[in-house]
Design a protein around this motif. Structure first.
Motif, PDB file in Angstrom:
ATOM      1  N   GLU A 186       0.918  -1.148  -0.023  1.00 20.11           N
ATOM      2  CA  GLU A 186      -0.029  -0.093   0.030  1.00 20.11           C
ATOM      3  C   GLU A 186       0.945   1.118   0.009  1.00 20.11           C
ATOM      4  OE1 GLU A 186      -2.262  -1.290   3.629  1.00 20.11           O
ATOM      5  OE2 GLU A 186      -4.125  -1.207   2.389  1.00 20.11           O
ATOM      6  N   GLU A 187       1.912   1.102   0.781  1.00 15.65           N
ATOM      7  CA  GLU A 187       2.883   2.493   0.803  1.00 15.65           C
ATOM      8  C   GLU A 187       3.522   2.847  -0.495  1.00 15.65           C
ATOM      9  OE1 GLU A 187       3.741  -0.032   3.685  1.00 15.65           O
ATOM     10  OE2 GLU A 187       4.366   1.090   5.324  1.00 15.65           O
ATOM     11  N   LEU A 188       3.559   1.811  -1.209  1.00 17.14           N
ATOM     12  CA  LEU A 188       4.172   2.098  -2.352  1.00 17.14           C
ATOM     13  C   LEU A 188       3.246   2.335  -3.619  1.00 17.14           C
ATOM     14  CD1 LEU A 188       7.246  -0.387  -2.479  1.00 17.14           C
ATOM     15  CD2 LEU A 188       7.205   1.988  -1.783  1.00 17.14           C
ATOM     16  N   MET A 189       1.928   2.398  -3.439  1.00 19.46           N
ATOM     17  CA  MET A 189       0.726   2.523  -4.537  1.00 19.46           C
ATOM     18  C   MET A 189       1.025   3.658  -5.491  1.00 19.46           C
ATOM     19  SD  MET A 189      -1.595   0.615  -5.795  1.00 19.46           S
ATOM     20  CE  MET A 189      -2.192  -0.495  -4.462  1.00 19.46           C
ATOM     21  N   PRO A 190       1.390   4.796  -4.640  1.00 21.92           N
ATOM     22  CA  PRO A 190       1.575   6.202  -5.761  1.00 21.92           C
ATOM     23  C   PRO A 190       2.631   5.747  -6.925  1.00 21.92           C
ATOM     24  CG  PRO A 190       1.511   6.803  -3.632  1.00 21.92           C
ATOM     25  CD  PRO A 190       1.636   5.185  -3.339  1.00 21.92           C
ATOM     26  N   LEU A 191       3.666   4.944  -6.488  1.00 23.55           N
ATOM     27  CA  LEU A 191       4.515   4.660  -7.729  1.00 23.55           C
ATOM     28  C   LEU A 191       4.008   4.024  -8.683  1.00 23.55           C
ATOM     29  CD1 LEU A 191       7.765   3.335  -5.744  1.00 23.55           C
ATOM     30  CD2 LEU A 191       7.413   5.497  -6.498  1.00 23.55           C
ATOM     31  N   VAL A 192       3.005   3.109  -8.522  1.00 19.78           N
ATOM     32  CA  VAL A 192       2.331   2.206  -9.648  1.00 19.78           C
ATOM     33  C   VAL A 192       1.456   3.264 -10.147  1.00 19.78           C
ATOM     34  CG1 VAL A 192       0.998   0.430 -10.043  1.00 19.78           C
ATOM     35  CG2 VAL A 192       2.842   0.345  -8.143  1.00 19.78           C
ATOM     36  N   ARG A 193       0.696   4.143  -9.281  1.00 22.20           N
ATOM     37  CA  ARG A 193      -0.399   4.911  -9.972  1.00 22.20           C
ATOM     38  C   ARG A 193       0.257   6.033 -10.842  1.00 22.20           C
ATOM     39  NH1 ARG A 193      -4.543   1.839 -10.349  1.00 22.20           N
ATOM     40  NH2 ARG A 193      -5.373   1.241  -8.256  1.00 22.20           N
ATOM     41  N   HIS A 194       1.443   6.221 -10.825  1.00 24.51           N
ATOM     42  CA  HIS A 194       2.095   6.991 -11.654  1.00 24.51           C
ATOM     43  C   HIS A 194       2.707   6.714 -13.108  1.00 24.51           C
ATOM     44  CE1 HIS A 194       1.618  10.295  -8.797  1.00 24.51           C
ATOM     45  NE2 HIS A 194       2.033  11.283  -9.593  1.00 24.51           N
ATOM     46  N   VAL A 195       2.569   5.101 -13.030  1.00 21.04           N
ATOM     47  CA  VAL A 195       3.115   4.843 -14.377  1.00 21.04           C
ATOM     48  C   VAL A 195       2.145   4.940 -15.600  1.00 21.04           C
ATOM     49  CG1 VAL A 195       3.590   2.427 -15.622  1.00 21.04           C
ATOM     50  CG2 VAL A 195       4.301   3.050 -13.290  1.00 21.04           C
ATOM     51  N   GLU A 196       2.655   5.460 -16.633  1.00 21.95           N
ATOM     52  CA  GLU A 196       1.750   5.733 -17.610  1.00 21.95           C
ATOM     53  C   GLU A 196       1.945   4.968 -18.920  1.00 21.95           C
ATOM     54  OE1 GLU A 196       2.761   9.931 -17.998  1.00 21.95           O
ATOM     55  OE2 GLU A 196       1.570  10.559 -16.360  1.00 21.95           O
ATOM     56  N   ILE A 197       3.128   4.575 -19.276  1.00 16.47           N
ATOM     57  CA  ILE A 197       3.145   3.650 -20.012  1.00 16.47           C
ATOM     58  C   ILE A 197       4.043   2.380 -19.978  1.00 16.47           C
ATOM     59  CG2 ILE A 197       3.116   5.631 -22.284  1.00 16.47           C
ATOM     60  CD1 ILE A 197       6.206   5.583 -21.889  1.00 16.47           C
ATOM     61  N   PRO A 198       3.850   1.343 -20.880  1.00 18.23           N
ATOM     62  CA  PRO A 198       4.367   0.082 -20.275  1.00 18.23           C
ATOM     63  C   PRO A 198       5.929   0.004 -20.288  1.00 18.23           C
ATOM     64  CG  PRO A 198       2.797  -0.239 -22.049  1.00 18.23           C
ATOM     65  CD  PRO A 198       2.902   1.187 -21.812  1.00 18.23           C
ATOM     66  N   VAL A 199       6.498   0.665 -20.746  1.00 14.65           N
ATOM     67  CA  VAL A 199       8.015   0.607 -20.611  1.00 14.65           C
ATOM     68  C   VAL A 199       8.443   1.137 -19.063  1.00 14.65           C
ATOM     69  CG1 VAL A 199       9.098   0.587 -23.148  1.00 14.65           C
ATOM     70  CG2 VAL A 199       8.455   2.786 -21.949  1.00 14.65           C
ATOM     71  N   ASP A 200       7.721   2.192 -18.840  1.00 12.92           N
ATOM     72  CA  ASP A 200       7.833   2.550 -17.405  1.00 12.92           C
ATOM     73  C   ASP A 200       7.859   1.482 -16.378  1.00 12.92           C
ATOM     74  OD1 ASP A 200       8.645   4.926 -18.540  1.00 12.92           O
ATOM     75  OD2 ASP A 200       6.859   6.007 -18.011  1.00 12.92           O
ATOM     76  N   VAL A 201       7.017   0.635 -16.293  1.00 15.16           N
ATOM     77  CA  VAL A 201       6.988  -0.457 -15.209  1.00 15.16           C
ATOM     78  C   VAL A 201       8.391  -1.027 -15.188  1.00 15.16           C
ATOM     79  CG1 VAL A 201       6.235  -2.871 -15.187  1.00 15.16           C
ATOM     80  CG2 VAL A 201       4.721  -1.037 -16.022  1.00 15.16           C
ATOM     81  N   ASP A 202       9.306  -1.076 -15.890  1.00 14.94           N
ATOM     82  CA  ASP A 202      10.708  -1.563 -15.625  1.00 14.94           C
ATOM     83  C   ASP A 202      11.338  -0.586 -14.450  1.00 14.94           C
ATOM     84  OD1 ASP A 202      10.811  -3.710 -17.146  1.00 14.94           O
ATOM     85  OD2 ASP A 202      11.546  -2.948 -18.837  1.00 14.94           O
ATOM     86  N   ASP A 203      11.131   0.663 -14.320  1.00 14.29           N
ATOM     87  CA  ASP A 203      11.636   1.610 -13.380  1.00 14.29           C
ATOM     88  C   ASP A 203      11.231   0.828 -12.081  1.00 14.29           C
ATOM     89  OD1 ASP A 203      12.355   3.101 -15.251  1.00 14.29           O
ATOM     90  OD2 ASP A 203      11.006   4.584 -15.377  1.00 14.29           O
ATOM     91  N   LEU A 204      10.085   0.146 -11.994  1.00  9.42           N
ATOM     92  CA  LEU A 204       9.460  -0.231 -10.792  1.00  9.42           C
ATOM     93  C   LEU A 204      10.180  -1.553 -10.213  1.00  9.42           C
ATOM     94  CD1 LEU A 204       5.694   0.195 -11.215  1.00  9.42           C
ATOM     95  CD2 LEU A 204       7.367   1.564 -10.071  1.00  9.42           C
ATOM     96  N   LYS A 205      11.184  -1.993 -11.123  1.00  8.18           N
ATOM     97  CA  LYS A 205      11.684  -3.331 -10.610  1.00  8.18           C
ATOM     98  C   LYS A 205      12.701  -3.153  -9.355  1.00  8.18           C
ATOM     99  CE  LYS A 205      13.699  -5.600 -14.080  1.00  8.18           C
ATOM    100  NZ  LYS A 205      14.371  -6.252 -15.236  1.00  8.18           N
ATOM    101  N   ALA A 206      13.366  -2.268  -9.284  1.00  7.69           N
ATOM    102  CA  ALA A 206      14.152  -2.163  -8.010  1.00  7.69           C
ATOM    103  C   ALA A 206      13.380  -1.556  -6.816  1.00  7.69           C
ATOM    104  CB  ALA A 206      15.416  -1.143  -8.461  1.00  7.69           C
ATOM    105  N   LYS A 207      12.299  -1.166  -7.142  1.00 11.38           N
ATOM    106  CA  LYS A 207      11.478  -0.546  -5.972  1.00 11.38           C
ATOM    107  C   LYS A 207      10.492  -1.252  -5.301  1.00 11.38           C
ATOM    108  CE  LYS A 207      12.181   3.986  -8.476  1.00 11.38           C
ATOM    109  NZ  LYS A 207      11.616   5.280  -9.182  1.00 11.38           N
ATOM    110  N   LEU A 208       9.989  -2.246  -6.062  1.00  7.53           N
ATOM    111  CA  LEU A 208       8.593  -2.873  -5.517  1.00  7.53           C
ATOM    112  C   LEU A 208       9.342  -4.431  -5.305  1.00  7.53           C
ATOM    113  CD1 LEU A 208       5.948  -2.293  -8.232  1.00  7.53           C
ATOM    114  CD2 LEU A 208       6.330  -1.315  -6.106  1.00  7.53           C
ATOM    115  N   PRO A 209       8.644  -5.108  -4.435  1.00  5.08           N
ATOM    116  CA  PRO A 209       8.967  -6.463  -4.083  1.00  5.08           C
ATOM    117  C   PRO A 209       8.834  -7.273  -5.420  1.00  5.08           C
ATOM    118  CG  PRO A 209       7.376  -5.854  -2.364  1.00  5.08           C
ATOM    119  CD  PRO A 209       7.445  -4.610  -3.442  1.00  5.08           C
TER     120      PRO A 209
END
Ligand SMILES: Nc1ncnc2c1ncn2[C@@H]1O[C@H](COP(=O)(O)OP(=O)(O)OP(=O)(O)O)[C@@H](O)[C@H]1O
Length: 708
Positions: free
Chosen positions: A148-171
């Motif tokens: 839940e605490e990291l949800m804003p990171l996910v909500r700010h993703v706009e395009i599929p390639v940006d999901v890769d930026d989350l690799k280091a940040k999320l479980p």
């Protein structure tokens, strides 16, 4: 009650990075800790800088500390990290452990990303563009592992390639699920990894119950209960070999359960199919311990992979379970079986001998028809053998779907003598093709009602087995719970032809799963390799299509290096110079793979001249890890293996695809081209971290025509 003690997967990795003396102390400490974490000999110190008040530090020695989760509530202790005092405190300062409120999994979060998420949260009002995951409710994202605490990171993703930026940040589990969704996998399918459906009621999770969280099967991908002696010993023996203990939730769900019939597991290269198959064999063997006679058969297409698997099983199975598992490639199994039954079998493996038999038969080719020799070889392989055509009458009835040349009855009659002669040539020489041997073995089992000792059959490399092989496999164990477990990947088919399990009596409906996380190869190499196969439809071993969507690797690295040199010498020079930068250890974990045996000589000479030791991995032998030197092998031989660095070399026009693989039949040409692409895909996906793909003169069209 005895306290609950667990160890995280990362703890083992961190211990490995300690100096030898501290590693030994850490192992002794683990023993003391698991016996009694409340022992007066263990001093818990609070960590001022810790964001998570449940984290404590304990002494390994004067200078080294272990970080432990020791919450106020519940008698739970979890070893998380080991390091030098200051480094350990720094690690702890940036970590927060949370129990996911929707799925109950214990997760380790990085505090810096919680801060980043909070800052983003404040900007939410200023967001103008729609988010990629707007259509999915928070609840489901949390269920998929997004804290839940990291949800804003996910909500700010706009395009599929940006999901890769989350690799280091999320479980990992959260990133895996989001990557699947970004690639177009449905929410239902992503949730199904956790056996959840959209209709399920919200879970009732106590987010302070760490003991409960440790019991959650999905927490076991990163936490091991220290009371599991066998698993703990396995990790202490080889802390880097995480696959021996820490399975992905999807892997666990395939392994540790009863299945009401045959199971098929698909997954791209490096997704842990063999790992799952080995754990499954272990699980079945342990359940069969009480019955002295029964066995589990673990079969593969190639002999060397069978040897490899046998070695690996020794590391995860106790001797009694190991004795229950027979690991053998199917050809060898059939030979052993037929020999034992009094029908000695010799395979027609000698290419020269086979050519001679064909040459003799092709003399009978009808001149008037002007059919190339390749037509007869292909007709044998595609029509005669799979359909077990043994007479002209049968040939009249045989289906010839997809064959380029149309044949009416008169024409069939005209070409039949060639096949009849080739068959009698084989018989006179006392030789069998593998298809014949599979068929003979099946017939023998059926006519003599032979009962085999197998209660479960595990098949690795399923994509390379043909119809007769699967028909035989179906017959080796009775139709019952847990009978067949088949893993495969049509993208890696380099021997056999497409098969439909349903047509071999193997019904997998409702028991089909897919592994998507690549544990071997970096995302850059995986992505490059997969793009070689873009636009080609691959089957799912059962008449369906296997999509390449939703696959990801959790590791990042450099892009593969693609080079075309002016001549062979320059290519060899590049490889030699690159290898010179490796240590002895690094060399033994590097491999040069070539398309043909004959190509090896070039690299052998270059290595010899520059004094770089090398070791050729031969067809039917194990890669002897004790041997020093860079590995040299054909692309066929590296199947199932893996190396830190791969040099896929000599990939020139005319070599990949091999010019001599030409045929007049467009279907056959397509199939062969596809197989050559698969060969390249297999070779490249052996690389863990570094991959060079090179040629000289002119690169293979597969590479030069590949979109960037
Ligand atoms: N749960 C896991 N944890 C850590 N490593 C894993 C896990 N599962 C698999 N691996 C590692 O991933 C790599 C690939 O595994 P494996 O050989 O089983 O994949 P595969 O799908 O059979 O590959 P291929 O089809 O390319 O031969 C191996 O190094 C294996 O140890």
């Amino acid at each position: 009650m005895h306290p609950k003690v667990a160890i995280s997967s990362e703890f083992f990795s961190s211990v490995l990075k300690l100096p030898k003396a501290q590693q030994e102390k850490a192992v002794k400490f683990i023993e003391l800790f698991r016996q009694d974490p409340t022992s007066p000999g263990i001093n818990y110190e609070s960590i001022q800088s810790a964001r998570d008040r449940n984290l404590r530090s304990v002494r390994i020695d004067q200078a080294y500390r272990a970080i432990v989760l020791a919450p106020e509530r519940g008698d739970v202790y979890i070893l998380l990290w080991a390091d030098k005092h200051d480094d350990a405190y720094e690690w702890a300062g940036n970590k927060v452990l949370r129990i996911n409120p929707e799925n109950g999994v214990l997760q380790i979060l990085e505090a810096q990303y919680i801060d980043e998420a909070q800052q983003l949260q404040q900007l939410t009002g200023q967001k103008t563009k729609p988010g990629l995951f707007d259509a999915i409710k928070d609840r489901y994202l949390v269920r998929l592992g997004v804290p839940e605490e990291l949800m804003p990171l996910v909500r700010h993703v706009e395009i599929p390639v940006d999901v890769d930026d989350l690799k280091a940040k999320l479980p990992d589990e959260a990133y895996e699920a989001l990557a699947m969704l970004a690639d177009g996998v449905s929410l239902e399918e992503a949730l199904s990894v956790y056996d959840v459906s959209l209709q399920d009621e919200p879970a009732q999770i106590d987010t302070h119950d760490f003991a409960g969280a440790l019991d959650n099967p999905d927490s076991k991908r990163r936490f091991l209960l220290a009371s599991d002696d066998e698993a703990l010993q396995t990790m202490l023996d080889a802390p880097l070999e995480k696959w021996r203990v820490f399975l992905h939730p999807l892997q666990r769900k395939l392994v540790f359960r009863d299945w009401n019939g045959p199971v098929r597991v698909l997954g791209g290269a490096g997704t842990g199919k063999t790992v799952v198959a080995m754990h499954r064999a272990k699980w079945l063997a342990e359940r069969a311990l009480t019955d002295r006679e029964t066995r589990i058969l673990f079969t593969t297409y190639t002999k060397n992979l069978a040897i490899d698997i046998e070695q690996n099983l020794k590391h995860i199975c106790a001797p009694e379970a190991l004795r229950k598992i027979e690991v053998i490639n199917l050809d060898a199994w059939v030979k052993r079986f037929m020999d034992k039954q009094g029908y000695p079998t010799n395979f027609a493996f000698d290419k020269r001998q086979k050519k001679q038999l064909w040459d003799n038969a092709l003399v009978l080719k009808p001149d008037a028809l002007d059919l190339p020799d390749s037509f007869f070889h292909e007709e044998w392989e595609k029509v005669i053998q799979p359909q077990n055509v043994n007479s002209l009458e049968n040939y009249f009835k045989a289906r010839r779907l997809g064959r380029g040349v149309q044949l009416n009855r008169t024409l069939k009659k005209a070409v039949w003598p060639v096949f009849e002669n080739y068959r009698s040539g084989l018989d006179d020489a006392g030789l069998k093709e593998t298809e014949d041997a599979y068929r003979d073995a099946l017939a023998l089992i059926q006519t003599k009602s032979i009962q085999l000792p197998y209660t479960g059959i595990i098949v690795d490399e399923g994509q390379d087995f043909g119809l007769n092989a699967f028909r035989l496999i179906r017959q080796l164990a009775p139709e019952q719970q847990n009978d067949l477990f088949i893993v495969g990947d049509a993208h890696q088919r380099i021997y056999g032809s497409k098969v439909v399990l349903g047509q071999c009596g193997i019904k997998i409906i409702g028991r089909s799963r897919k592994l998507r996380i690549n544990y071997r190869t970096t995302e850059q190499i995986r992505h490059w390799a997969v793009s070689l196969l873009n636009g080609i439809a691959f089957d799912d071993l059962d008449n369906g299509v296997d999509e390449q969507t939703g696959y990801r690797s959790l590791m990042s690295g450099t892009e593969p290096i693609i080079q075309c040199f002016a001549n062979a010498q320059m290519e060899a020079e590049f490889i030699v110079n690159s290898l010179k930068e490796l240590t002895d250890q690094g060399l033994a974990k590097a491999c040069i793979a070539v398309r043909r045996h004959a190509d090896m000589e070039r690299y052998r000479l270059a290595l010899t001249e520059s004094g770089i030791p090398f070791y050729q991995i031969d067809q039917n032998a194990l890669d002897n890890t004790a041997q020093p030197g860079v590995r040299l092998a054909t692309v066929h031989r590296v199947k199932g293996l893996e190396f830190d660095a791969m040099y896929v070399a000599g990939i020139n026009e005319g070599i990949v695809p091999l010019a001599i693989l030409d045929s007049d039949d467009p279907t056959i040409i397509r199939e062969r081209q596809q197989r050559e692409r698969s060969l390249l895909y297999v070779a490249i996906t052996r690389a863990k971290g570094f991959c060079s793909i090179s040629g000289f003169g002119k690169l293979s069209q597969f590479i030069s025509s590949k979109p960037a």
